[in-house]
Write a protein that holds these residues in place. Structure first.
Motif, PDB file in Angstrom:
ATOM      1  N   GLN A  68       0.821  -1.200   0.000  1.00  0.00           N
ATOM      2  CA  GLN A  68       0.000   0.000   0.000  1.00  0.00           C
ATOM      3  C   GLN A  68       0.862   1.259   0.000  1.00  0.00           C
ATOM      4  N   ALA A  69       0.278   2.317  -0.533  1.00  0.00           N
ATOM      5  CA  ALA A  69       0.903   3.635  -0.505  1.00  0.00           C
ATOM      6  C   ALA A  69      -0.047   4.593   0.192  1.00  0.00           C
ATOM      7  N   LEU A  70       0.496   5.669   0.725  1.00  0.00           N
ATOM      8  CA  LEU A  70      -0.320   6.745   1.285  1.00  0.00           C
ATOM      9  C   LEU A  70      -0.380   7.875   0.269  1.00  0.00           C
ATOM     10  N   SER A  71      -1.593   8.301  -0.038  1.00  0.00           N
ATOM     11  CA  SER A  71      -1.770   9.466  -0.906  1.00  0.00           C
ATOM     12  C   SER A  71      -2.376  10.588  -0.076  1.00  0.00           C
ATOM     13  N   VAL A  72      -1.864  11.803  -0.271  1.00  0.00           N
ATOM     14  CA  VAL A  72      -2.418  12.993   0.386  1.00  0.00           C
ATOM     15  C   VAL A  72      -2.665  14.038  -0.692  1.00  0.00           C
ATOM     16  N   VAL A  73      -3.875  14.592  -0.690  1.00  0.00           N
ATOM     17  CA  VAL A  73      -4.253  15.612  -1.663  1.00  0.00           C
ATOM     18  C   VAL A  73      -4.577  16.901  -0.921  1.00  0.00           C
ATOM     19  N   LEU A  74      -3.988  18.006  -1.381  1.00  0.00           N
ATOM     20  CA  LEU A  74      -4.316  19.338  -0.877  1.00  0.00           C
ATOM     21  C   LEU A  74      -5.421  19.885  -1.771  1.00  0.00           C
ATOM     22  N   TYR A  75      -6.527  20.313  -1.169  1.00  0.00           N
ATOM     23  CA  TYR A  75      -7.760  20.532  -1.920  1.00  0.00           C
ATOM     24  C   TYR A  75      -8.415  21.838  -1.508  1.00  0.00           C
ATOM     25  N   LEU A  87      -5.054  21.114  -5.525  1.00  0.00           N
ATOM     26  CA  LEU A  87      -3.924  22.016  -5.730  1.00  0.00           C
ATOM     27  C   LEU A  87      -2.598  21.267  -5.832  1.00  0.00           C
ATOM     28  N   GLY A  88      -2.535  20.101  -5.246  1.00  0.00           N
ATOM     29  CA  GLY A  88      -1.306  19.322  -5.267  1.00  0.00           C
ATOM     30  C   GLY A  88      -1.539  17.994  -4.584  1.00  0.00           C
ATOM     31  N   SER A  89      -0.629  17.061  -4.777  1.00  0.00           N
ATOM     32  CA  SER A  89      -0.788  15.733  -4.186  1.00  0.00           C
ATOM     33  C   SER A  89       0.572  15.102  -3.962  1.00  0.00           C
ATOM     34  N   LYS A  90       0.574  14.097  -3.115  1.00  0.00           N
ATOM     35  CA  LYS A  90       1.813  13.401  -2.769  1.00  0.00           C
ATOM     36  C   LYS A  90       1.503  11.920  -2.586  1.00  0.00           C
ATOM     37  N   LEU A  91       2.334  11.078  -3.171  1.00  0.00           N
ATOM     38  CA  LEU A  91       2.189   9.629  -3.052  1.00  0.00           C
ATOM     39  C   LEU A  91       3.501   9.058  -2.548  1.00  0.00           C
ATOM     40  N   GLY A  92       3.426   8.198  -1.528  1.00  0.00           N
ATOM     41  CA  GLY A  92       4.656   7.629  -1.001  1.00  0.00           C
ATOM     42  C   GLY A  92       4.364   6.543   0.012  1.00  0.00           C
ATOM     43  N   PRO A  93       5.389   6.093   0.731  1.00  0.00           N
ATOM     44  CA  PRO A  93       5.192   5.086   1.779  1.00  0.00           C
ATOM     45  C   PRO A  93       4.276   5.622   2.878  1.00  0.00           C
ATOM     46  N   ILE A  94       3.746   4.735   3.674  1.00  0.00           N
ATOM     47  CA  ILE A  94       2.837   5.130   4.746  1.00  0.00           C
ATOM     48  C   ILE A  94       3.638   5.730   5.892  1.00  0.00           C
ATOM     49  N   VAL A  95       3.406   7.021   6.133  1.00  0.00           N
ATOM     50  CA  VAL A  95       4.039   7.763   7.228  1.00  0.00           C
ATOM     51  C   VAL A  95       2.945   8.625   7.852  1.00  0.00           C
ATOM     52  N   ALA A  96       3.305   9.467   8.808  1.00  0.00           N
ATOM     53  CA  ALA A  96       2.339  10.413   9.363  1.00  0.00           C
ATOM     54  C   ALA A  96       1.902  11.370   8.260  1.00  0.00           C
ATOM     55  N   GLU A  97       0.589  11.594   8.129  1.00  0.00           N
ATOM     56  CA  GLU A  97       0.062  12.400   7.038  1.00  0.00           C
ATOM     57  C   GLU A  97       0.616  13.823   7.042  1.00  0.00           C
ATOM     58  N   LYS A  98       0.961  14.329   8.219  1.00  0.00           N
ATOM     59  CA  LYS A  98       1.461  15.706   8.299  1.00  0.00           C
ATOM     60  C   LYS A  98       2.752  15.869   7.497  1.00  0.00           C
ATOM     61  N   GLN A  99       3.551  14.795   7.351  1.00  0.00           N
ATOM     62  CA  GLN A  99       4.807  14.907   6.606  1.00  0.00           C
ATOM     63  C   GLN A  99       4.536  15.280   5.154  1.00  0.00           C
ATOM     64  N   TYR A 100       3.497  14.706   4.570  1.00  0.00           N
ATOM     65  CA  TYR A 100       3.168  15.014   3.175  1.00  0.00           C
ATOM     66  C   TYR A 100       2.501  16.377   3.060  1.00  0.00           C
ATOM     67  N   LEU A 101       1.802  16.805   4.123  1.00  0.00           N
ATOM     68  CA  LEU A 101       1.248  18.155   4.117  1.00  0.00           C
ATOM     69  C   LEU A 101       2.375  19.181   4.033  1.00  0.00           C
ATOM     70  N   PHE A 102       3.458  18.964   4.773  1.00  0.00           N
ATOM     71  CA  PHE A 102       4.592  19.882   4.709  1.00  0.00           C
ATOM     72  C   PHE A 102       5.218  19.866   3.307  1.00  0.00           C
ATOM     73  N   ASP A 103       5.215  18.703   2.644  1.00  0.00           N
ATOM     74  CA  ASP A 103       5.739  18.624   1.285  1.00  0.00           C
ATOM     75  C   ASP A 103       4.905  19.460   0.312  1.00  0.00           C
ATOM     76  N   LEU A 104       3.622  19.634   0.628  1.00  0.00           N
ATOM     77  CA  LEU A 104       2.714  20.376  -0.252  1.00  0.00           C
ATOM     78  C   LEU A 104       2.551  21.835   0.167  1.00  0.00           C
ATOM     79  N   TRP A 105       3.314  22.253   1.163  1.00  0.00           N
ATOM     80  CA  TRP A 105       3.117  23.575   1.764  1.00  0.00           C
ATOM     81  C   TRP A 105       3.283  24.710   0.755  1.00  0.00           C
ATOM     82  N   GLU A 106       4.154  24.527  -0.229  1.00  0.00           N
ATOM     83  CA  GLU A 106       4.395  25.596  -1.200  1.00  0.00           C
ATOM     84  C   GLU A 106       3.159  25.873  -2.062  1.00  0.00           C
ATOM     85  N   GLN A 107       2.186  24.973  -2.039  1.00  0.00           N
ATOM     86  CA  GLN A 107       0.937  25.205  -2.778  1.00  0.00           C
ATOM     87  C   GLN A 107      -0.043  26.059  -1.963  1.00  0.00           C
TER      88      GLN A 107
END
Length: 260
Positions: free
Chosen positions: A73-80, A88-108
């Motif tokens: 499985q992968a974790l997907s996070v979408v900024l909406y 506005l943006g999305s991130k797909l990767g290994p399962i980690v705390a969702e906040k980590q991918y939110l920080f990756d999308l912060w520039e959006q």
């Protein structure tokens, strides 16, 4: 030939499309906001992937303790944008705390945006990062999220403005210190009674009660449901998990192209 196509192309196209929407709809005055703020949601969802050695190495293998069955499985996070139904943006990767991918999308995000988030984002790092960067937050808090929130749950008060101190957790302290975030933030806590009779607590950095009336936050958080219906469309209508290839690049191409 397909392996030559970088999945980042679709991420960039998503960004360009969103920018064009705000430019054109802004000229027409049709961008939906709340009290002058964009309302942005971020939510995560697990995607089940084909079981191959490459994908096992790149993502996360989940094991059912009852049956022993393993699933990749992968974790997907979408900024909406919740009010304009726009990813506005999305991130797909290994399962980690969702906040980590939110920080990756912060520039959006941009200054003045209000992040409307569910309980998994009730984290001091998220709140302090928002305050430090000129963003705002509205977060549903579990009863045991912060000490001041537990005290508020136990009190008879329906609303309080309190000081939220940085927890002593080493990882949180390290994150705050590294990014020079504030060691305490001022937040507003509000209790709402749902139609089911359950009580929920919302935390927000918008502490001005006259500018941001308490009653409106019930609707503000209600708009977060747009994140849920977005994933419903992505998974059940567009069938994002019906992947067209078995390589990691094919998986990322399919996901980011679907978001675009």
């Amino acid at each position: 030939a397909r392996q030559k196509l970088d999945p980042a192309l679709f991420q960039e196209l998503t960004t360009i499309t969103a920018q064009d929407f705000y430019r054109l709809a802004g000229q027409e005055g049709t961008v939906a906001t709340w009290r002058g703020h964009r309302l942005l949601g971020a939510d995560g969802s697990f995607l089940t992937l084909p079981d191959t050695p490459e994908l096992r190495n790149a993502y996360t293998v989940q094991r059912d303790p009852r049956t022993g069955t393993e699933t990749v499985q992968a974790l997907s996070v979408v900024l909406y944008d919740l009010r304009n139904d726009l990813a506005l943006g999305s991130k797909l990767g290994p399962i980690v705390a969702e906040k980590q991918y939110l920080f990756d999308l912060w520039e959006q995000t941009k200054r003045g945006d209000v992040l409307v988030l569910d309980r998994l984002f009730a984290d001091y790092c998220v709140i302090a990062f928002a305050v430090h960067s000129g963003r705002e937050a509205v977060i549903r808090c579990p009863q045991k999220s912060f000490g001041v929130v537990q005290d508020f749950w136990a009190s008879e008060s329906t609303e309080q403005v309190v000081t939220l101190p940085c927890p002593t957790t080493p990882s949180t302290r390290a994150f705050v210190k590294e990014r020079k975030l504030p060691m305490q933030v001022r937040v507003r806590l509000m209790k709402f009674t749902l139609p089911t009779g359950e009580t929920e607590v919302l935390l927000t950095t918008l502490c001005d009660k006259r500018r941001y009336p308490t009653a409106e936050f019930y609707q503000v958080y209600g708009w977060r449901w747009g994140n849920e219906t977005y994933y419903d469309r992505l998974k059940n209508i567009f069938e994002v998990e019906r992947f067209s290839g078995l390589s990691r690049r094919a998986i990322e191409q399919d996901f980011y192209a679907m978001v675009f």
